[in-house]
Design a protein around this motif. Structure first.
Motif, PDB file in Angstrom:
ATOM      1  N   CYS A  42     -17.535  25.690  59.895  1.00 21.38           N
ATOM      2  CA  CYS A  42     -17.919  26.784  58.683  1.00 21.38           C
ATOM      3  C   CYS A  42     -19.408  26.932  58.955  1.00 21.38           C
ATOM      4  O   CYS A  42     -19.552  28.317  58.140  1.00 21.38           O
ATOM      5  N   GLN A  43     -20.228  26.714  59.752  1.00 26.43           N
ATOM      6  CA  GLN A  43     -21.392  27.045  59.543  1.00 26.43           C
ATOM      7  C   GLN A  43     -21.956  27.954  60.906  1.00 26.43           C
ATOM      8  O   GLN A  43     -22.509  29.673  60.350  1.00 26.43           O
ATOM      9  N   GLY A  44     -20.933  28.263  61.967  1.00 25.01           N
ATOM     10  CA  GLY A  44     -21.551  29.012  62.962  1.00 25.01           C
ATOM     11  C   GLY A  44     -20.463  30.383  63.221  1.00 25.01           C
ATOM     12  O   GLY A  44     -19.216  30.287  62.948  1.00 25.01           O
ATOM     13  N   ALA A  45     -20.419  31.165  64.125  1.00 26.39           N
ATOM     14  CA  ALA A  45     -19.818  32.288  64.101  1.00 26.39           C
ATOM     15  C   ALA A  45     -19.158  32.252  65.833  1.00 26.39           C
ATOM     16  O   ALA A  45     -18.449  32.609  66.394  1.00 26.39           O
ATOM     17  N   SER A  46     -19.254  30.580  66.152  1.00 25.22           N
ATOM     18  CA  SER A  46     -18.988  30.677  67.270  1.00 25.22           C
ATOM     19  C   SER A  46     -17.234  30.427  67.490  1.00 25.22           C
ATOM     20  O   SER A  46     -16.563  30.415  68.272  1.00 25.22           O
ATOM     21  N   LEU A  47     -16.943  29.584  66.609  1.00 25.03           N
ATOM     22  CA  LEU A  47     -14.831  30.180  66.742  1.00 25.03           C
ATOM     23  C   LEU A  47     -15.517  30.366  65.137  1.00 25.03           C
ATOM     24  O   LEU A  47     -14.634  29.747  63.836  1.00 25.03           O
ATOM     25  N   PRO A  48     -14.803  32.456  64.697  1.00 26.50           N
ATOM     26  CA  PRO A  48     -14.790  32.297  63.392  1.00 26.50           C
ATOM     27  C   PRO A  48     -13.429  32.273  63.178  1.00 26.50           C
ATOM     28  O   PRO A  48     -12.331  32.757  63.766  1.00 26.50           O
ATOM     29  N   LEU A  49     -12.741  31.953  61.448  1.00 29.62           N
ATOM     30  CA  LEU A  49     -11.671  32.296  60.938  1.00 29.62           C
ATOM     31  C   LEU A  49     -11.484  32.561  60.570  1.00 29.62           C
ATOM     32  O   LEU A  49     -12.004  33.243  59.050  1.00 29.62           O
ATOM     33  N   SER A  50      -9.931  33.388  59.984  1.00 33.74           N
ATOM     34  CA  SER A  50      -9.443  33.182  59.222  1.00 33.74           C
ATOM     35  C   SER A  50     -10.023  33.443  58.064  1.00 33.74           C
ATOM     36  O   SER A  50      -9.452  33.701  56.301  1.00 33.74           O
ATOM     37  N   THR A  51      -9.677  31.742  57.093  1.00 37.76           N
ATOM     38  CA  THR A  51     -10.024  31.225  56.125  1.00 37.76           C
ATOM     39  C   THR A  51     -10.936  30.296  56.073  1.00 37.76           C
ATOM     40  O   THR A  51     -11.217  30.096  56.683  1.00 37.76           O
ATOM     41  N   PRO A  52     -11.648  30.497  54.997  1.00 36.93           N
ATOM     42  CA  PRO A  52     -12.594  29.690  54.904  1.00 36.93           C
ATOM     43  C   PRO A  52     -12.225  28.443  54.418  1.00 36.93           C
ATOM     44  O   PRO A  52     -10.882  27.593  54.459  1.00 36.93           O
ATOM     45  N   LEU A  53     -12.919  27.371  54.792  1.00 36.95           N
ATOM     46  CA  LEU A  53     -12.886  25.335  55.347  1.00 36.95           C
ATOM     47  C   LEU A  53     -13.611  25.146  54.364  1.00 36.95           C
ATOM     48  O   LEU A  53     -15.284  25.840  54.224  1.00 36.95           O
ATOM     49  N   LYS A  54     -13.339  24.013  53.726  1.00 40.72           N
ATOM     50  CA  LYS A  54     -13.812  23.028  52.751  1.00 40.72           C
ATOM     51  C   LYS A  54     -14.064  22.255  53.672  1.00 40.72           C
ATOM     52  O   LYS A  54     -12.757  21.246  54.152  1.00 40.72           O
ATOM     53  N   VAL A  55     -15.463  21.210  53.820  1.00 40.59           N
ATOM     54  CA  VAL A  55     -15.707  20.690  54.591  1.00 40.59           C
ATOM     55  C   VAL A  55     -15.924  18.594  54.024  1.00 40.59           C
ATOM     56  O   VAL A  55     -17.424  18.860  53.302  1.00 40.59           O
ATOM     57  N   ASP A  56     -15.304  18.170  54.186  1.00 43.27           N
ATOM     58  CA  ASP A  56     -15.890  16.866  53.065  1.00 43.27           C
ATOM     59  C   ASP A  56     -15.488  15.407  53.822  1.00 43.27           C
ATOM     60  O   ASP A  56     -15.295  15.458  54.917  1.00 43.27           O
ATOM     61  N   ARG A  57     -16.761  14.813  53.680  1.00 45.97           N
ATOM     62  CA  ARG A  57     -17.101  13.450  54.116  1.00 45.97           C
ATOM     63  C   ARG A  57     -16.026  12.275  53.933  1.00 45.97           C
ATOM     64  O   ARG A  57     -16.065  12.520  52.382  1.00 45.97           O
ATOM     65  N   VAL A  58     -14.596  11.684  54.581  1.00 47.36           N
ATOM     66  CA  VAL A  58     -14.266  10.615  54.231  1.00 47.36           C
ATOM     67  C   VAL A  58     -14.628   9.860  54.492  1.00 47.36           C
ATOM     68  O   VAL A  58     -14.830   9.895  55.804  1.00 47.36           O
ATOM     69  N   LYS A  59     -13.840   8.475  54.098  1.00 44.18           N
ATOM     70  CA  LYS A  59     -14.024   7.318  54.906  1.00 44.18           C
ATOM     71  C   LYS A  59     -13.044   7.175  56.053  1.00 44.18           C
ATOM     72  O   LYS A  59     -12.160   7.136  56.116  1.00 44.18           O
ATOM     73  N   GLY A  60     -14.724   7.237  57.409  1.00 44.09           N
ATOM     74  CA  GLY A  60     -14.070   6.562  59.127  1.00 44.09           C
ATOM     75  C   GLY A  60     -14.267   8.201  59.198  1.00 44.09           C
ATOM     76  O   GLY A  60     -13.549   8.798  60.157  1.00 44.09           O
ATOM     77  N   GLY A  61     -14.310   9.679  59.073  1.00 47.94           N
ATOM     78  CA  GLY A  61     -14.147  10.618  59.508  1.00 47.94           C
ATOM     79  C   GLY A  61     -14.318  11.833  58.489  1.00 47.94           C
ATOM     80  O   GLY A  61     -15.983  11.903  57.684  1.00 47.94           O
ATOM     81  N   ALA A  62     -14.222  12.748  58.758  1.00 44.20           N
ATOM     82  CA  ALA A  62     -13.965  13.661  58.163  1.00 44.20           C
ATOM     83  C   ALA A  62     -13.178  14.720  57.718  1.00 44.20           C
ATOM     84  O   ALA A  62     -11.690  14.785  58.190  1.00 44.20           O
ATOM     85  N   ARG A  63     -12.545  16.280  56.713  1.00 43.03           N
ATOM     86  CA  ARG A  63     -11.913  16.681  55.992  1.00 43.03           C
ATOM     87  C   ARG A  63     -11.666  17.967  56.085  1.00 43.03           C
ATOM     88  O   ARG A  63     -12.669  17.989  55.340  1.00 43.03           O
ATOM     89  N   LEU A  64     -10.570  18.215  56.547  1.00 39.64           N
ATOM     90  CA  LEU A  64     -10.625  20.160  56.776  1.00 39.64           C
ATOM     91  C   LEU A  64     -10.619  20.461  55.668  1.00 39.64           C
ATOM     92  O   LEU A  64      -8.831  20.767  56.322  1.00 39.64           O
ATOM     93  N   GLY A  65     -10.549  21.245  54.825  1.00 35.69           N
ATOM     94  CA  GLY A  65      -9.491  22.041  54.233  1.00 35.69           C
ATOM     95  C   GLY A  65      -9.404  23.578  53.661  1.00 35.69           C
ATOM     96  O   GLY A  65     -10.701  23.968  54.112  1.00 35.69           O
TER      97      GLY A  65
END
Length: 185
Positions: free
Chosen positions: A96-119
């Motif tokens: 979400c932060q960098g332009a190293s991997l520009p994406l066409s859809t916005p992502l929402k990142v949440d911390r979940v138990k055991g890792g991360a969730r990419l919405g």
């Protein structure tokens, strides 16, 4: 030796000083001939072997929670799980932060138990924010040992969200690096 005028010419032989020096192309200074052919000490080349992780990718295997399994990987038994989860969240947040991997859809990142969730965020007509599909990247401890899982969940988990293949390729690289870091200590 031959002398012509004020110049003294020395024959160039393999043992002469001039033939044992090379010009450095970047600074135009003279370097010793053995500058580029130095040998590294063997102890600096020895590394502790790190097991190479294998990511098993399933095309559309259903998971018990109703999601679609995108991949699993068995982690080495001596993996520092807390460090691995932090590295996993940092990777997801970097999407979400960098332009190293520009994406066409916005992502929402949440911390979940055991890792991360990419919405994958979509905007409604009246300005409502909706997350119709998300990818859970989590570590699950099983009887065999720790296991990483990437699972696509959400109301529209039967559809492949945009940029998912790019994210999964990036995840594979991040997993290899994270396993090396989390097992190094």
């Amino acid at each position: 030796m031959a002398a012509s005028g004020n110049l003294l010419r020395l024959p160039l032989s393999p043992n002469s000083l001039q033939s044992r020096r090379q010009l450095c192309p970047h600074t135009s200074s003279v370097l010793p001939a053995n500058f580029f052919s130095h040998k590294l000490h063997r102890s600096s080349l020895r590394r502790r072997p790190v097991p190479v992780p294998v990511l098993r990718v399933f095309s559309s295997a259903a998971v018990e929670g109703g999601g679609v399994s995108l991949g699993t990987m068995k982690l080495p038994p001596k993996t520092d799980l807390a460090r691995f989860e932090i590295l996993l969240f940092q990777w997801a947040n970097s999407l979400c932060q960098g332009a190293s991997l520009p994406l066409s859809t916005p992502l929402k990142v949440d911390r979940v138990k055991g890792g991360a969730r990419l919405g994958f965020v979509s905007m409604g007509g009246d300005g409502d924010v909706d997350v119709p599909v998300y990818i859970d990247c989590v570590v699950v401890v099983e009887a065999d040992g720790p296991m990483f899982r990437a699972v696509r969940n959400g109301p529209q988990n039967d559809r492949v969200p945009p940029d998912e293949p790019r994210i999964m390729r990036s995840l594979l690289q991040a997993l290899v690096t994270s396993v090396q870091i989390a097992t190094a200590s």
